[in-house]
Scaffold this motif. Structure first.
Motif, PDB file in Angstrom:
ATOM      1  N   ARG A  18       0.837  -1.208   0.000  1.00  0.00           N
ATOM      2  CA  ARG A  18       0.000   0.000   0.000  1.00  0.00           C
ATOM      3  C   ARG A  18       0.865   1.248   0.000  1.00  0.00           C
ATOM      4  O   ARG A  18       0.573   2.214  -0.699  1.00  0.00           O
ATOM      5  N   ALA A  19       1.936   1.251   0.767  1.00  0.00           N
ATOM      6  CA  ALA A  19       2.836   2.408   0.806  1.00  0.00           C
ATOM      7  C   ALA A  19       3.452   2.648  -0.577  1.00  0.00           C
ATOM      8  O   ALA A  19       3.537   3.790  -1.044  1.00  0.00           O
ATOM      9  N   PHE A  20       3.849   1.570  -1.246  1.00  0.00           N
ATOM     10  CA  PHE A  20       4.426   1.701  -2.585  1.00  0.00           C
ATOM     11  C   PHE A  20       3.377   2.208  -3.579  1.00  0.00           C
ATOM     12  O   PHE A  20       3.647   3.092  -4.392  1.00  0.00           O
ATOM     13  N   ALA A  21       2.172   1.668  -3.478  1.00  0.00           N
ATOM     14  CA  ALA A  21       1.090   2.106  -4.365  1.00  0.00           C
ATOM     15  C   ALA A  21       0.765   3.581  -4.144  1.00  0.00           C
ATOM     16  O   ALA A  21       0.526   4.320  -5.103  1.00  0.00           O
ATOM     17  N   LEU A  22       0.762   4.023  -2.880  1.00  0.00           N
ATOM     18  CA  LEU A  22       0.522   5.441  -2.580  1.00  0.00           C
ATOM     19  C   LEU A  22       1.605   6.321  -3.180  1.00  0.00           C
ATOM     20  O   LEU A  22       1.329   7.409  -3.691  1.00  0.00           O
ATOM     21  N   SER A  23       2.841   5.862  -3.137  1.00  0.00           N
ATOM     22  CA  SER A  23       3.929   6.659  -3.700  1.00  0.00           C
ATOM     23  C   SER A  23       3.804   6.777  -5.217  1.00  0.00           C
ATOM     24  O   SER A  23       4.195   7.784  -5.801  1.00  0.00           O
ATOM     25  N   LEU A  24       3.245   5.761  -5.853  1.00  0.00           N
ATOM     26  CA  LEU A  24       3.062   5.807  -7.304  1.00  0.00           C
ATOM     27  C   LEU A  24       1.848   6.644  -7.710  1.00  0.00           C
ATOM     28  O   LEU A  24       1.915   7.460  -8.629  1.00  0.00           O
ATOM     29  N   THR A  25       0.734   6.435  -7.025  1.00  0.00           N
ATOM     30  CA  THR A  25      -0.535   7.037  -7.458  1.00  0.00           C
ATOM     31  C   THR A  25      -0.848   8.366  -6.793  1.00  0.00           C
ATOM     32  O   THR A  25      -1.626   9.157  -7.333  1.00  0.00           O
ATOM     33  N   ARG A  26      -0.333   8.580  -5.594  1.00  0.00           N
ATOM     34  CA  ARG A  26      -0.638   9.779  -4.803  1.00  0.00           C
ATOM     35  C   ARG A  26      -2.141   9.925  -4.541  1.00  0.00           C
ATOM     36  O   ARG A  26      -2.667  11.026  -4.447  1.00  0.00           O
ATOM     37  N   ASN A  27      -2.842   8.800  -4.477  1.00  0.00           N
ATOM     38  CA  ASN A  27      -4.291   8.802  -4.242  1.00  0.00           C
ATOM     39  C   ASN A  27      -4.629   7.537  -3.460  1.00  0.00           C
ATOM     40  O   ASN A  27      -4.387   6.422  -3.941  1.00  0.00           O
ATOM     41  N   GLY A  28      -5.219   7.704  -2.277  1.00  0.00           N
ATOM     42  CA  GLY A  28      -5.518   6.573  -1.402  1.00  0.00           C
ATOM     43  C   GLY A  28      -6.433   5.529  -2.022  1.00  0.00           C
ATOM     44  O   GLY A  28      -6.171   4.331  -1.940  1.00  0.00           O
ATOM     45  N   ALA A  29      -7.514   5.983  -2.645  1.00  0.00           N
ATOM     46  CA  ALA A  29      -8.468   5.043  -3.227  1.00  0.00           C
ATOM     47  C   ALA A  29      -7.844   4.280  -4.401  1.00  0.00           C
ATOM     48  O   ALA A  29      -8.009   3.058  -4.524  1.00  0.00           O
ATOM     49  N   THR A  30      -7.118   4.993  -5.229  1.00  0.00           N
ATOM     50  CA  THR A  30      -6.463   4.342  -6.367  1.00  0.00           C
ATOM     51  C   THR A  30      -5.392   3.374  -5.877  1.00  0.00           C
ATOM     52  O   THR A  30      -5.237   2.273  -6.426  1.00  0.00           O
ATOM     53  N   ALA A  31      -4.669   3.763  -4.838  1.00  0.00           N
ATOM     54  CA  ALA A  31      -3.643   2.883  -4.269  1.00  0.00           C
ATOM     55  C   ALA A  31      -4.269   1.598  -3.736  1.00  0.00           C
ATOM     56  O   ALA A  31      -3.739   0.503  -3.959  1.00  0.00           O
ATOM     57  N   ASP A  32      -5.397   1.727  -3.040  1.00  0.00           N
ATOM     58  CA  ASP A  32      -6.088   0.537  -2.523  1.00  0.00           C
ATOM     59  C   ASP A  32      -6.526  -0.375  -3.665  1.00  0.00           C
ATOM     60  O   ASP A  32      -6.420  -1.602  -3.576  1.00  0.00           O
ATOM     61  N   ASP A  33      -7.034   0.227  -4.751  1.00  0.00           N
ATOM     62  CA  ASP A  33      -7.433  -0.572  -5.916  1.00  0.00           C
ATOM     63  C   ASP A  33      -6.234  -1.292  -6.526  1.00  0.00           C
ATOM     64  O   ASP A  33      -6.321  -2.459  -6.920  1.00  0.00           O
ATOM     65  N   MET A  34      -5.106  -0.592  -6.590  1.00  0.00           N
ATOM     66  CA  MET A  34      -3.892  -1.188  -7.151  1.00  0.00           C
ATOM     67  C   MET A  34      -3.412  -2.364  -6.293  1.00  0.00           C
ATOM     68  O   MET A  34      -3.014  -3.403  -6.827  1.00  0.00           O
ATOM     69  N   VAL A  35      -3.450  -2.186  -4.986  1.00  0.00           N
ATOM     70  CA  VAL A  35      -3.038  -3.270  -4.078  1.00  0.00           C
ATOM     71  C   VAL A  35      -3.973  -4.458  -4.254  1.00  0.00           C
ATOM     72  O   VAL A  35      -3.530  -5.610  -4.333  1.00  0.00           O
ATOM     73  N   GLN A  36      -5.254  -4.190  -4.352  1.00  0.00           N
ATOM     74  CA  GLN A  36      -6.221  -5.272  -4.533  1.00  0.00           C
ATOM     75  C   GLN A  36      -5.948  -6.014  -5.846  1.00  0.00           C
ATOM     76  O   GLN A  36      -5.926  -7.244  -5.873  1.00  0.00           O
ATOM     77  N   ASP A  37      -5.736  -5.274  -6.928  1.00  0.00           N
ATOM     78  CA  ASP A  37      -5.424  -5.909  -8.216  1.00  0.00           C
ATOM     79  C   ASP A  37      -4.148  -6.742  -8.119  1.00  0.00           C
ATOM     80  O   ASP A  37      -4.072  -7.852  -8.658  1.00  0.00           O
ATOM     81  N   THR A  38      -3.159  -6.212  -7.429  1.00  0.00           N
ATOM     82  CA  THR A  38      -1.888  -6.917  -7.267  1.00  0.00           C
ATOM     83  C   THR A  38      -2.082  -8.217  -6.501  1.00  0.00           C
ATOM     84  O   THR A  38      -1.562  -9.271  -6.901  1.00  0.00           O
ATOM     85  N   VAL A  39      -2.833  -8.167  -5.410  1.00  0.00           N
ATOM     86  CA  VAL A  39      -3.066  -9.366  -4.602  1.00  0.00           C
ATOM     87  C   VAL A  39      -3.834 -10.406  -5.410  1.00  0.00           C
ATOM     88  O   VAL A  39      -3.507 -11.603  -5.373  1.00  0.00           O
ATOM     89  N   VAL A  40      -4.818  -9.982  -6.167  1.00  0.00           N
ATOM     90  CA  VAL A  40      -5.587 -10.925  -6.993  1.00  0.00           C
ATOM     91  C   VAL A  40      -4.672 -11.591  -8.024  1.00  0.00           C
ATOM     92  O   VAL A  40      -4.715 -12.803  -8.217  1.00  0.00           O
ATOM     93  N   LYS A  41      -3.857 -10.776  -8.699  1.00  0.00           N
ATOM     94  CA  LYS A  41      -2.940 -11.341  -9.690  1.00  0.00           C
ATOM     95  C   LYS A  41      -1.942 -12.295  -9.039  1.00  0.00           C
ATOM     96  O   LYS A  41      -1.660 -13.371  -9.580  1.00  0.00           O
ATOM     97  N   ALA A  42      -1.393 -11.898  -7.909  1.00  0.00           N
ATOM     98  CA  ALA A  42      -0.424 -12.754  -7.220  1.00  0.00           C
ATOM     99  C   ALA A  42      -1.086 -14.047  -6.758  1.00  0.00           C
ATOM    100  O   ALA A  42      -0.514 -15.136  -6.892  1.00  0.00           O
ATOM    101  N   TRP A  43      -2.258 -13.940  -6.194  1.00  0.00           N
ATOM    102  CA  TRP A  43      -2.978 -15.104  -5.669  1.00  0.00           C
ATOM    103  C   TRP A  43      -3.279 -16.113  -6.782  1.00  0.00           C
ATOM    104  O   TRP A  43      -3.099 -17.305  -6.612  1.00  0.00           O
ATOM    105  N   THR A  44      -3.741 -15.590  -7.930  1.00  0.00           N
ATOM    106  CA  THR A  44      -4.105 -16.492  -9.033  1.00  0.00           C
ATOM    107  C   THR A  44      -2.887 -17.057  -9.749  1.00  0.00           C
ATOM    108  O   THR A  44      -2.998 -18.054 -10.447  1.00  0.00           O
ATOM    109  N   ASN A  45      -1.726 -16.403  -9.580  1.00  0.00           N
ATOM    110  CA  ASN A  45      -0.506 -16.877 -10.231  1.00  0.00           C
ATOM    111  C   ASN A  45       0.542 -17.336  -9.227  1.00  0.00           C
ATOM    112  O   ASN A  45       1.737 -17.325  -9.527  1.00  0.00           O
TER     113      ASN A  45
END
Length: 185
Positions: A18-45
């Protein structure tokens, strides 16, 4: 010391993700979405993750790739907040195609049998001029002539000229009307 199960270890990296996503997006909601997408991709792969390697680096790579993919995608998207672009979009009514097909069918039925046969064989069925000539027992030039005269007559009956857009989208019909070559079988 045993190596933790990758799926269990994944959860321990969420705060850093989440900290890394916040540094990239500078937006809390977008960062949370990015983390969620990352976890889904990691989990499925997860089977692609090599146990014993750096899970955090693997997750950060997924997050980074997800971020840059979304940036590339967003460059192709157009914001339409007030609906201005949407209002200008239109869809041709279904009945237009049916009416044009009926007109085509009526015009096609007015052609002499030899011209209809040549157009069906060469245009709609996709046979070469040589194959059509052999089937009909005539010279290749005769088939070419019949097909060309048939197309010209169809164009005349349909009031079609070179500047008129063809609305018939069926590939077989287009091959009959235009000299675009045989349809692939």
């Amino acid at each position: 010391m045993s190596t933790p199960e990758p799926r269990d270890e994944l959860v321990s990296h969420l705060p850093a993700l989440r900290a890394f996503a916040l540094s990239l997006t500078r937006n809390g909601a977008t960062a949370d979405d990015m983390v969620q997408d990352t976890v889904v991709k990691a989990w499925t792969n997860i089977e692609k993750f090599e146990v014993g390697t750096n899970m955090r680096a693997w997750l950060f790579t997924i997050l980074r790739n997800t971020y840059y993919s979304s940036r590339r995608k967003s460059k192709r998207e157009v914001a339409d907040v007030d609906g201005a672009f949407t209002e200008r979009l239109s869809v041709k009514p279904d009945h237009d195609g049916k009416l044009q097909m009926a007109d085509f069918k009526n015009a096609f039925e007015q052609l002499p049998d030899e011209q209809r046969e040549a157009l069906i064989l060469v245009g709609a069925s996709g046979f070469s001029y040589d194959e059509a000539a052999e089937m009909c027992g005539v010279a290749v030039g005769t088939i070419k002539s019949r097909a060309n005269r048939g197309r010209a007559k169809l164009a005349d009956l349909l009031d079609h000229d070179d500047d008129t857009a063809m609305e018939l989208t069926d590939p077989a019909t287009m091959a009959v009307v235009t000299d675009s070559g045989p349809v692939t079988r």
